[in-house]
Scaffold this active site. Structure first.
Site, PDB file in Angstrom:
ATOM      1  N   GLU A   1       0.906  -1.117   0.022  1.00 36.03           N
ATOM      2  CA  GLU A   1       0.036  -0.010   0.026  1.00 36.03           C
ATOM      3  C   GLU A   1       0.958   1.152   0.115  1.00 36.03           C
ATOM      4  OE1 GLU A   1      -2.667   0.805   3.536  1.00 36.03           O
ATOM      5  OE2 GLU A   1      -3.788   2.102   1.895  1.00 36.03           O
TER       6      GLU A   1
ATOM      7  N   HIS B   1      -5.788   6.082  -2.210  1.00 35.44           N
ATOM      8  CA  HIS B   1      -5.066   7.267  -1.652  1.00 35.44           C
ATOM      9  C   HIS B   1      -5.137   8.050  -3.273  1.00 35.44           C
ATOM     10  CE1 HIS B   1      -4.682   6.426   2.612  1.00 35.44           C
ATOM     11  NE2 HIS B   1      -4.468   5.073   1.969  1.00 35.44           N
TER      12      HIS B   1
ATOM     13  N   ASP C   1      -7.757  -3.519   7.629  1.00 37.38           N
ATOM     14  CA  ASP C   1      -6.884  -2.454   7.490  1.00 37.38           C
ATOM     15  C   ASP C   1      -6.331  -2.085   9.053  1.00 37.38           C
ATOM     16  OD1 ASP C   1      -5.267  -0.474   6.745  1.00 37.38           O
ATOM     17  OD2 ASP C   1      -6.722   0.855   6.333  1.00 37.38           O
TER      18      ASP C   1
ATOM     19  N   HIS D   1     -10.198   0.430   0.503  1.00 41.62           N
ATOM     20  CA  HIS D   1     -11.063   1.013   1.286  1.00 41.62           C
ATOM     21  C   HIS D   1     -11.859   2.154   0.805  1.00 41.62           C
ATOM     22  CE1 HIS D   1      -7.711   3.662   1.860  1.00 41.62           C
ATOM     23  NE2 HIS D   1      -6.871   2.951   2.727  1.00 41.62           N
TER      24      HIS D   1
HETATM   25 ZN   LIG Z   1      -4.977   3.037   3.317  1.00 38.82          ZN
END
Ligand SMILES: [Zn+2]
Length: 405
Positions: free
Chosen positions: A132, A197, A280, A218
């Site tokens: 990530e 993101h 997460d 997410h």
């Molecule tokens: Zn994240």
């Protein structure tokens, strides 16, 4: 060696079989069905689950740490703590996830995941590595450390993918310079490319799909939403993910990141098959409230929620926030909590809730040929739990790795 789980409500999760039995031979499922139909070889170990649910083991595709273990800690002891802790939440396989950091630190963490994968761990199975970052938009950094956010360059990532073929998922912002080329490279190698993101517009998300991105990390967290440009509305990543069937997505269903209304919106627009749940989580998951450090940032664990939020009772549900409470800093949830929240707060039936943590993540990660369902020949990854989704027993590849008596 045969083991039989008897007298349970099997959630395959494509159907439900009451008074069912599952016959396990060594590390795989040999037979399953109604109790009186399953052949039980002589000398089998019999486990009566007393009417509890028997479900495929839960799969977590996105976690940075848990039970005191931290992926970026880059020790096999960290990964062992995670593998042996997450089983208490019914997890039988998981994808350790790195954070944005200096590239050498990411390499160290990935290298360590490889070493842990070669160990014989009495716990949940490590599926590979999920990167990530660090290829993110600064505008959507969330709790990713902005000091280390950079653009993707082939000279950085190609050697990494060559050396560590168990990197099976990368979360990145597709609007960055070089990120479409990265998407294509990921697709070519069979690595899941996930939008994360990201400050992309609808048009940029379409381009991302054309260049290999299939998933969105997410949903709602760290992504652009509708904005006005003069009189015109521009759709962001959130709306793109909801409307485009080409993309699957994941929800942090810890009871803090998203209110039930938004989780319902995701399920209603995407359909039950295109969504999975992820924790997460960070290393404090399973440990309780306090102050911790995450990727060089100070983090606070508490259960306090503002009155405007839709859920008021948060028994057992803590969350991680940046020290100034401006953003969540990953969760401290365990997988059983997520399933419980879907039933309790979102109103899903247990079979659909189980799909979100078993066959769906398995399909999204391309491991559904061996995990994510109770079917003949599948790995014997099994979780037994009651109506309250309290975990009674977790079995990973035929081995009982957790039992709560
Ligand atoms: Zn994240």
């Amino acid at each position: 060696m045969f083991t039989v789980l008897l007298n349970g409500k099997i959630i395959t999760p494509f159907r439900r079989i009451d008074r069912g039995a599952v016959l396990i031979e060594n590390d795989h499922i040999k037979e399953f069905g109604a109790m009186d139909k399953v052949t039980i070889p002589e000398g089998s170990r019999l486990i009566d689950v007393g009417g509890a649910f028997i479900s495929p083991g839960f799969i977590d595709l996105h976690l940075h740490g848990a039970w005191g273990g931290d992926v970026m800690g880059a020790t096999t002891a960290d990964l062992l703590r995670m593998a042996q802790g997450v089983v208490k939440g019914g997890v039988t396989s998981f994808l350790p996830t790195t954070l944005s950091g200096p590239l050498p630190d990411i390499v160290k963490a990935v290298d360590c995941i490889g070493r842990a994968m070669r160990m014989d761990i009495h716990g949940a199975k490590i599926l590979g590595a999920h990167l990530e970052g660090p290829y993110f938009s600064l505008e959507q950094k969330g709790a990713q450390n902005p000091l280390y956010i950079i653009n993707p360059k082939p000279e950085d990532y190609l050697p990494l993918f060559d050396k560590y073929p168990f990197i099976i998922r990368v979360s990145a912002a597709p609007e960055l310079d070089g990120a479409l080329e990265l998407g294509q490279e990921l697709k070519r190698r069979g690595i899941v490319a996930s939008i994360a993101h990201s400050n992309a517009s609808y048009q940029e998300v379409l381009q991302a799909i054309e260049h290999g991105y299939t998933h969105a990390t997410h949903i709602f967290s760290g992504m652009s939403t509708i904005k006005r440009v003069d009189a015109y509305r521009v759709a962001g990543v959130v709306e793109s993910v909801l409307v485009l069937d080409e993309l699957t997505t994941e929800m942090i269903a810890d009871g803090h990141h998203l209110p039930p209304s938004l989780m319902k919106l995701v399920l209603k627009t995407k359909g039950i098959d295109k969504v999975c749940l992820v924790t997460d989580s960070m290393k404090a998951a399973g440990l309780g409230p306090g102050r911790y450090e995450l990727g060089g940032l100070d983090v606070l664990i508490e259960s306090a929620i503002p009155e405007v939020f839709e859920i008021s009772t948060q028994e057992r549900n803590y969350v991680a926030k940046l020290a100034d409470r401006s953003a969540f800093a990953s969760s401290v949830a365990t997988m059983d909590q997520l399933v419980r929240n879907m039933v309790k707060h979102v109103g899903l039936n247990i079979v659909d809730a189980v799909k979100l943590v078993t066959c769906n993540p398995a399909r999204m990660q391309g491991i559904d040929h061996e995990r994510g369902a109770i079917a003949e020949g599948m790995k014997a990854d099994i979780t037994v739990f009651d109506e309250n989704v309290d975990i009674h027993l977790t079995m990973a590849e035929g081995e009982i790795v957790y039992q709560n008596d």
